[in-house]
Design an enzyme around this catalytic site. Sequence first.
Site, PDB file in Angstrom:
ATOM      1  N   HIS A 177       0.892  -1.169   0.000  1.00  0.00           N
ATOM      2  CA  HIS A 177       0.000   0.000   0.000  1.00  0.00           C
ATOM      3  C   HIS A 177       0.924   1.211   0.000  1.00  0.00           C
ATOM      4  O   HIS A 177       1.466   1.597   1.033  1.00  0.00           O
ATOM      5  CB  HIS A 177      -0.888  -0.044   1.254  1.00  0.00           C
ATOM      6  CG  HIS A 177      -1.684   1.198   1.507  1.00  0.00           C
ATOM      7  ND1 HIS A 177      -3.052   1.202   1.561  1.00  0.00           N
ATOM      8  CD2 HIS A 177      -1.298   2.477   1.746  1.00  0.00           C
ATOM      9  CE1 HIS A 177      -3.483   2.431   1.815  1.00  0.00           C
ATOM     10  NE2 HIS A 177      -2.437   3.222   1.936  1.00  0.00           N
ATOM     11  N   ASN A 277      -9.081   5.247  -0.119  1.00  0.00           N
ATOM     12  CA  ASN A 277      -7.635   5.419  -0.026  1.00  0.00           C
ATOM     13  C   ASN A 277      -6.934   4.375  -0.890  1.00  0.00           C
ATOM     14  O   ASN A 277      -7.114   3.180  -0.644  1.00  0.00           O
ATOM     15  CB  ASN A 277      -7.188   5.251   1.431  1.00  0.00           C
ATOM     16  CG  ASN A 277      -5.761   5.725   1.643  1.00  0.00           C
ATOM     17  OD1 ASN A 277      -5.183   6.382   0.784  1.00  0.00           O
ATOM     18  ND2 ASN A 277      -5.186   5.377   2.779  1.00  0.00           N
ATOM     19  N   ASP A 304     -10.375  -4.107  -3.689  1.00  0.00           N
ATOM     20  CA  ASP A 304     -10.216  -3.373  -2.425  1.00  0.00           C
ATOM     21  C   ASP A 304     -11.586  -3.202  -1.742  1.00  0.00           C
ATOM     22  O   ASP A 304     -11.864  -2.163  -1.126  1.00  0.00           O
ATOM     23  CB  ASP A 304      -9.518  -2.026  -2.630  1.00  0.00           C
ATOM     24  CG  ASP A 304      -9.008  -1.405  -1.323  1.00  0.00           C
ATOM     25  OD1 ASP A 304      -9.107  -2.068  -0.261  1.00  0.00           O
ATOM     26  OD2 ASP A 304      -8.523  -0.263  -1.363  1.00  0.00           O
ATOM     27  N   HIS A 308     -17.953  -0.901   5.471  1.00  0.00           N
ATOM     28  CA  HIS A 308     -17.932  -0.141   6.723  1.00  0.00           C
ATOM     29  C   HIS A 308     -19.341  -0.023   7.283  1.00  0.00           C
ATOM     30  O   HIS A 308     -20.294   0.223   6.535  1.00  0.00           O
ATOM     31  CB  HIS A 308     -17.387   1.273   6.498  1.00  0.00           C
ATOM     32  CG  HIS A 308     -15.905   1.301   6.291  1.00  0.00           C
ATOM     33  ND1 HIS A 308     -15.014   0.959   7.286  1.00  0.00           N
ATOM     34  CD2 HIS A 308     -15.166   1.615   5.208  1.00  0.00           C
ATOM     35  CE1 HIS A 308     -13.785   1.071   6.818  1.00  0.00           C
ATOM     36  NE2 HIS A 308     -13.836   1.463   5.566  1.00  0.00           N
TER      37      HIS A 308
HETATM   38 ZN   LIG Z   1      -4.650  -0.081   0.696  1.00  0.00          ZN
END
Ligand SMILES: [Zn+2]
Length: 448
Positions: A177, A277, A304, A308
């Site tokens: 990342h 992100n 990804d 949430h």
């Molecule tokens: Zn990431």
Amino acid sequence: MTRLVIRGARLLGAQAADLLVEDGVITEVGSVRVPRDAEVLDADGLVALPGLVDLHVHLREPGREDAETIATGSAAAAAGGFTAVFAMANTSPVTDTAEAAERVLDLGRACGLTEVVPVGAVTKGLEGAELAELGLMARSRAKVRVFSDDGHCVHDARIMRRALEYIKPFGGVISQHAQDPRLAGREACCHEGEVSGRLGLPGWPGIAEESVVARDVMLARHTGSRVHVAHVSTAGTVEVIRWAKAQGVAVTAEVTPHHLALTTDLLVGYDPVYKVNPPLRPSEDVEALREALADGTIDAVATDHAPHARQDKEHAFVDAAFGMLGLETALSVVSDVMVRPGLLDWADVARVMSSAPARIGGLAHQGRELAVGSPAHLTLVDPDREVTVDAAASRSRSRNNPWHGRTLRGAVLTTVHAGRVTHDVRNGAGDHDTERELTNATTTGADL
Ligand SMILES: [Zn+2]
């Protein structure tokens, strides 16, 4: 013996053929005489792909079962056409030991809807200071091959070098990342540029990603080990990877569906559903990412998928959690933005969403050719079906879905994992939401 016949599917979008599956293995391809005891799936007009493989998902179990569990995440994966997903290590506790990795593996197997492959942390507790038990995780029943501190950057060059050296003998890979914490700190949440200035949001400059990737490809060259760049988001990162590949560096890369389709200007309404992100980038970057996926500079699509709970996402933009759902919509987005304009054909989709991620992640039994002897992991896609995404119909436990209300062309109809139908829009295999989705979907042309 269990038998399944898939009739008339266009293999990778080319010629139509029947497939006979016996006890989870493809045993005949061509014109198949249907055995009396076989289940039959009519795939006339559908494209058959090897089961999709996702190198990058967050399933939140253990620790945040209110946002997702391995069961609900597996159901979302099956609905999206995935037969294997790599579950990131940033759970609570972190997947940084052999026991933790085996637990994720076992929970996934108990669900049986998709293969859940644990990703091991690079550093203990994702703290960036001390290497985790990389060797023990690799030798465990989970046979961990992909290591990542995702959510955090392995920013210490010495730690990164040692991790690359450590994993080399057993063919591991570090999925990075890339986010230099000095150039883009935890508060950075909007691509640094005109929009971040206008909205007054902390900027996340592309150089924070590019500088780490440049360093990492040099470390990969120096160590002769493998680095994988997670969620590439800028044209500059593409340039670095293109250069490194030309030098023979063992670097691979992934791009998310959202970075292939959505742009920074969506942030003008301060809707936290678009907070992710790395952040959404301007259209010049999006164009470069599409080109890089088409020309092979970027190897794979990875979602990804980041569920949430409402209480973490429904905040003022700067306080909301980073991330968006992706498993159920990935194929439709890739179809819509890459296949429809002619940037990829279906054989390319099989490469970027199945065989390449399987190879990068070290899964020899996934991403295989649809041929006699291959394990029966496959996905049936209707390339012409238009689906209007309904966040409420998701199998995920969360609702942070940036695609809600959008109409996308191309959709997964059926998923077969190890010879078993784990999702089928047409007869409701999977769960009850499927019928609701059918009602809400706008269908064109297909013979359903
Ligand atoms: Zn990431």
